[in-house]
Design an enzyme around this catalytic site. Structure first.
Site, PDB file in Angstrom:
ATOM      1  CG  HIS A 156       4.258  12.030  14.094  1.00 51.15           C
ATOM      2  ND1 HIS A 156       3.451  10.940  13.800  1.00 51.15           N
ATOM      3  CD2 HIS A 156       3.687  13.085  13.457  1.00 51.15           C
ATOM      4  CE1 HIS A 156       2.458  11.320  13.024  1.00 51.15           C
ATOM      5  NE2 HIS A 156       2.581  12.615  12.804  1.00 51.15           N
ATOM      6  CG  ASN A 157       3.552   7.061  14.894  1.00 54.93           C
ATOM      7  OD1 ASN A 157       3.722   8.033  14.161  1.00 54.93           O
ATOM      8  ND2 ASN A 157       3.385   5.851  14.428  1.00 54.93           N
ATOM      9  CD  GLU A 217      -1.090   9.046  14.796  1.00 58.96           C
ATOM     10  OE1 GLU A 217      -0.204   9.523  14.053  1.00 58.96           O
ATOM     11  OE2 GLU A 217      -1.568   7.908  14.629  1.00 58.96           O
ATOM     12  CE  LYS A 260      -1.131  -1.892  12.026  1.00 59.63           C
ATOM     13  NZ  LYS A 260      -1.076  -1.422  10.642  1.00 59.63           N
ATOM     14  CB  SER A 313       3.523  10.899   9.315  1.00 60.38           C
ATOM     15  OG  SER A 313       2.244  10.936   9.892  1.00 60.38           O
ATOM     16  CB  VAL A 358      -0.899  -0.008   1.269  1.00 59.39           C
ATOM     17  CG1 VAL A 358      -1.749   1.240   1.334  1.00 59.39           C
ATOM     18  CG2 VAL A 358      -1.761  -1.254   1.315  1.00 59.39           C
ATOM     19  N   GLY A 380       4.363   1.588  -0.332  1.00 61.09           N
ATOM     20  CA  GLY A 380       5.439   1.642  -1.325  1.00 61.09           C
ATOM     21  C   GLY A 380       4.917   2.036  -2.698  1.00 61.09           C
ATOM     22  CB  VAL A 417       9.407  -4.433   3.070  1.00 57.82           C
ATOM     23  CG1 VAL A 417       9.770  -4.307   1.598  1.00 57.82           C
ATOM     24  CG2 VAL A 417      10.667  -4.384   3.926  1.00 57.82           C
ATOM     25  CE  LYS A 433       5.323   8.063  10.981  1.00 59.28           C
ATOM     26  NZ  LYS A 433       4.830   6.807  11.388  1.00 59.28           N
ATOM     27  N   GLY A 489      -0.121   7.971   6.230  1.00 58.22           N
ATOM     28  CA  GLY A 489      -0.806   6.774   5.749  1.00 58.22           C
ATOM     29  C   GLY A 489      -0.797   6.704   4.229  1.00 58.22           C
TER      30      GLY A 489
HETATM   31  P1  NAP Z   1       1.801  -3.927   3.060  1.00 60.04           P
HETATM   32  O1  NAP Z   1       0.806  -3.301   2.134  1.00 60.04           O
HETATM   33  O2  NAP Z   1       1.382  -5.036   3.937  1.00 60.04           O
HETATM   34  O3  NAP Z   1       3.023  -4.418   2.158  1.00 60.04           O
HETATM   35  C1  NAP Z   1       4.111  -5.087   2.723  1.00 60.04           C
HETATM   36  C2  NAP Z   1       5.240  -5.119   1.710  1.00 60.04           C
HETATM   37  O4  NAP Z   1       6.372  -5.709   2.345  1.00 60.04           O
HETATM   38  C3  NAP Z   1       4.944  -5.956   0.480  1.00 60.04           C
HETATM   39  O5  NAP Z   1       5.478  -5.307  -0.631  1.00 60.04           O
HETATM   40  C4  NAP Z   1       5.694  -7.255   0.786  1.00 60.04           C
HETATM   41  O6  NAP Z   1       6.067  -7.974  -0.371  1.00 60.04           O
HETATM   42  C5  NAP Z   1       6.903  -6.706   1.471  1.00 60.04           C
HETATM   43  N1  NAP Z   1       7.639  -7.706   2.248  1.00 60.04           N
HETATM   44  C6  NAP Z   1       7.291  -8.223   3.436  1.00 60.04           C
HETATM   45  N2  NAP Z   1       8.239  -9.097   3.854  1.00 60.04           N
HETATM   46  C7  NAP Z   1       9.203  -9.116   2.891  1.00 60.04           C
HETATM   47  C8  NAP Z   1      10.441  -9.811   2.751  1.00 60.04           C
HETATM   48  N3  NAP Z   1      10.870 -10.669   3.680  1.00 60.04           N
HETATM   49  N4  NAP Z   1      11.172  -9.566   1.652  1.00 60.04           N
HETATM   50  C9  NAP Z   1      10.763  -8.696   0.720  1.00 60.04           C
HETATM   51  N5  NAP Z   1       9.588  -8.013   0.796  1.00 60.04           N
HETATM   52  C10 NAP Z   1       8.826  -8.219   1.885  1.00 60.04           C
HETATM   53  O7  NAP Z   1       2.486  -2.844   4.030  1.00 60.04           O
HETATM   54  P2  NAP Z   1       2.411  -1.235   4.016  1.00 60.04           P
HETATM   55  O8  NAP Z   1       1.160  -0.782   4.694  1.00 60.04           O
HETATM   56  O9  NAP Z   1       2.726  -0.718   2.659  1.00 60.04           O
HETATM   57  O10 NAP Z   1       3.596  -0.864   5.046  1.00 60.04           O
HETATM   58  C11 NAP Z   1       4.964  -0.955   4.687  1.00 60.04           C
HETATM   59  C12 NAP Z   1       5.786  -0.260   5.762  1.00 60.04           C
HETATM   60  O11 NAP Z   1       5.354   1.085   5.886  1.00 60.04           O
HETATM   61  C13 NAP Z   1       5.652  -0.852   7.170  1.00 60.04           C
HETATM   62  O12 NAP Z   1       6.888  -0.778   7.838  1.00 60.04           O
HETATM   63  C14 NAP Z   1       4.678   0.078   7.842  1.00 60.04           C
HETATM   64  O13 NAP Z   1       4.822   0.096   9.249  1.00 60.04           O
HETATM   65  C15 NAP Z   1       5.064   1.401   7.237  1.00 60.04           C
HETATM   66  N6  NAP Z   1       4.054   2.450   7.292  1.00 60.04           N
HETATM   67  C16 NAP Z   1       2.769   2.168   7.007  1.00 60.04           C
HETATM   68  C17 NAP Z   1       1.811   3.175   7.080  1.00 60.04           C
HETATM   69  C18 NAP Z   1       0.387   2.886   6.748  1.00 60.04           C
HETATM   70  O14 NAP Z   1      -0.449   3.786   6.964  1.00 60.04           O
HETATM   71  N7  NAP Z   1       0.069   1.720   6.214  1.00 60.04           N
HETATM   72  C19 NAP Z   1       2.207   4.488   7.395  1.00 60.04           C
HETATM   73  C20 NAP Z   1       3.543   4.753   7.624  1.00 60.04           C
HETATM   74  C21 NAP Z   1       4.455   3.719   7.570  1.00 60.04           C
HETATM   75  P3  NAP Z   1       5.109  -9.120  -1.011  1.00 60.04           P
HETATM   76  O15 NAP Z   1       4.150  -8.392  -1.885  1.00 60.04           O
HETATM   77  O16 NAP Z   1       6.024  -9.989  -1.738  1.00 60.04           O
HETATM   78  O17 NAP Z   1       4.423  -9.809   0.148  1.00 60.04           O
END
Ligand code: NAP
Length: 497
Positions: free
Chosen positions: A199-200, A203, A274, A142, A26, A28, A88, A196, A144
């Site tokens: 910040h959380n 929040e 989390k 930050s 989501v 990336g 990731v 960060k 989302g």
């Molecule tokens: P997500 O949609 O669940 O995607 C997870 C990603 O990680 C996928 O691309 C997955 O690849 C990859 N991955 C997991 N394990 C791996 C491994 N061993 N080797 C290579 N790739 C791996 O997660 P997301 O929400 O985008 O979050 C990603 C990061 O951003 C996390 O650290 C999260 O805490 C942070 N974050 C999230 C938010 C939010 O609002 N969601 C906000 C700020 C920061 P596959 O497709 O191959 O499974």
């Protein structure tokens, strides 16, 4: 150009991409799209190729994407010095990707971890990659999913050299306020992830304070959910104006289509987490910094989720002694509503003061030299705690970068003096009414602790000296170390140094 590439077109490109994004979940995918939309050529790779194909299929026309079939092609498509953002799953995912990429990179290249990583892990990884000459940047992002696409608040740590390469790209995709980017170099090492994390934590406190205000309006003032939504809309026109106040009114407005009840009444009242609130609290304990509003907000989520205990205590009928004030007139009720607004503002000032104190303490201890005013500036848009109030914080640190605490900035000490009488009434009403308001109460106690001429800590020092010979200082000799021979008949006082 990307529009000429197809999803399956994983041809190793010339080393021309400005930056790479590894991990197209989501966050990336949206970050990669944001970079491409701003004219940067973006190499993209995901462990599961379907995600890369999907990104190119759906959004390949938005800019110059360079899809890669494997990590080697991904790295080969980047211009030097190479810069890779990994987005990731924090922890094992981040570790695995670093292990995969680092042998493919050269001295001077940059790995950016944009996940929510604990700052101490970032410090460890930074030190280890530095030995290979690779810059490792822990970067807080930050806002989302929507922020990642449309402009997040970005908090990068790491070296100055890495920011010289990354800064222009990151600033171009961050949120902006009056043309000023919500991105700046926070400081070396794990400073970005530390900020960060806090910040959380802030929040968490902000959300808990708003939730307590809602609860008091409902259970003490006896207001309906739509009436409370209107109050929050009203408060938007005050110093409380913020994204969280906005969304609170929207959540309260929603009616559950299945039952016709307010949506807030059909949600199970057990708050999830989390871990970033717990990290902020734990780190504050390690640093010896008081962050009671953040800690209470974190504990309140845990208490809400202790459903078996809550049921047991309710069944045991532990409920004596609660009294709710009656409001004879609408004017009396309106006065209470305004008192809650003032308590919320006072508590919010205290909570932010605690968070900034935690950053200031870590920064001083680790030599990060974090510009506190700049942190408030980059939180003004793109992130969850964005608020009008942050401008006052930036100005306060601008006027006095050495502020011992935000509480003493003239704008906030004035506001606290205005809020305190009403704040005390609200905390009393909460206690008398049996309505839990832990963050309101803890924030008030924090202010009272800091303004007290004498604290009962003196008695604690006496107790410590009695049972553990822990010694004490005297008010008439603050550097001398004293001990009373408590076990001796005369209980004489000795000066040890
Ligand atoms: P997500 O949609 O669940 O995607 C997870 C990603 O990680 C996928 O691309 C997955 O690849 C990859 N991955 C997991 N394990 C791996 C491994 N061993 N080797 C290579 N790739 C791996 O997660 P997301 O929400 O985008 O979050 C990603 C990061 O951003 C996390 O650290 C999260 O805490 C942070 N974050 C999230 C938010 C939010 O609002 N969601 C906000 C700020 C920061 P596959 O497709 O191959 O499974």
């Amino acid at each position: 150009m990307s529009s000429e590439r197809s999803a399956g077109d994983f041809v190793p490109a010339a080393a021309s991409a400005d930056i790479g994004v590894y991990g197209l979940g989501v966050m990336g995918a949206n970050l990669a799209r944001n970079l491409a939309r701003h004219g940067h050529s973006v190499a993209v790779f995901n462990r599961t190729p379907a995600r890369t194909e999907r990104l190119i299929d759906l959004h390949g026309g938005e800019g110059d994407f360079v899809p890669a079939a494997d990590p080697a092609h991904f790295v080969a498509s980047l211009r030097r010095p190479r810069a890779v953002i990994i987005m990731v799953q924090a922890g094992a995912g981040t570790e695995a990707v670093i292990e995969q990429l680092s042998p493919l990179l050269e001295p001077g290249d940059i790995i950016v971890d944009a996940g929510n990583t604990y700052y101490a892990d970032t410090e460890r990884r930074e030190a280890s990659l530095r030995e290979q000459g690779i810059h490792f940047v822990g970067m807080g992002v930050s806002g989302g999913e929507e922020g990642a696409l449309l402009g997040p608040s970005i908090m990068p740590g790491g070296t100055e050299a890495s920011y010289a390469r990354l800064g222009p790209l990151l600033e171009s995709i961050s949120a902006h306020v009056d043309g000023v980017p919500c991105c700046t170099h926070v400081g070396p090492g794990g400073a970005g992830h530390f900020v960060k994390m806090v910040h959380n934590g802030i929040e968490y406190a902000d959300m808990q304070l708003i939730a307590e205000a809602y609860d008091l309006l409902r259970r003490v003032a006896g207001m309906s959910v739509p009436e409370i939504a209107d109050v929050f809309r009203d408060w938007k026109r005050s110093e409380l104006d913020s994204y969280l106040i906005d969304i609170t009114a929207e959540v309260l407005d929603r009616i559950d289509p299945a039952t016709g009840e307010p949506f807030v009444d059909v949600i199970v009242d057990a708050a999830g987490q989390k871990g970033t609130g717990a990290w902020t609290t734990r780190t504050a304990l390690e640093l010896g910094v008081a962050v009671p509003a953040i800690a209470e907000a974190t504990f309140a989520r845990a208490a809400s989720s202790a459903t078996a205990q809550r049921a047991a205590v309710r069944a045991a009928g532990i409920n004596a002694g609660t009294t709710r004030p009656g409001f004879a007139t609408a004017a009396e009720r309106d006065a209470f509503v305004d008192a809650v607004r003032q308590a919320l503002y006072g508590s919010k000032i205290a909570a932010y003061a605690q968070g900034f104190d935690e950053i200031a303490t870590a920064s001083a201890q680790r030599g990060w030299n974090v510009d506190l005013g700049a942190m408030a500036r980059i939180w003004r848009a793109g992130c969850i705690i964005r608020a009008r109030f942050l401008d006052d914080i930036t100005r306060a640190y601008g006027e006095d970068p050495q502020l011992p605490t935000l509480l003493t900035a003239p704008v906030f000490s004035r506001a606290l003096n205005e809020a305190l009488p009403a704040w005390r009434q609200v905390v009393s009403a909460a206690a008398l009414g049996g309505v839990p308001a832990p963050a309101f109460a803890a924030s008030l106690a924090y202010v009272d602790q800091l303004r007290a001429r004498r604290l009962p800590a003196a008695l604690i020092q006496g107790q410590r000296d009695f049972f553990g010979s822990h010694t004490y200082h005297r008010v008439d000799d603050p550097v001398g170390v004293y001990h009373v021979l408590w076990a001796e008949p005369g209980r004489a006082e000795e000066k040890w140094s």
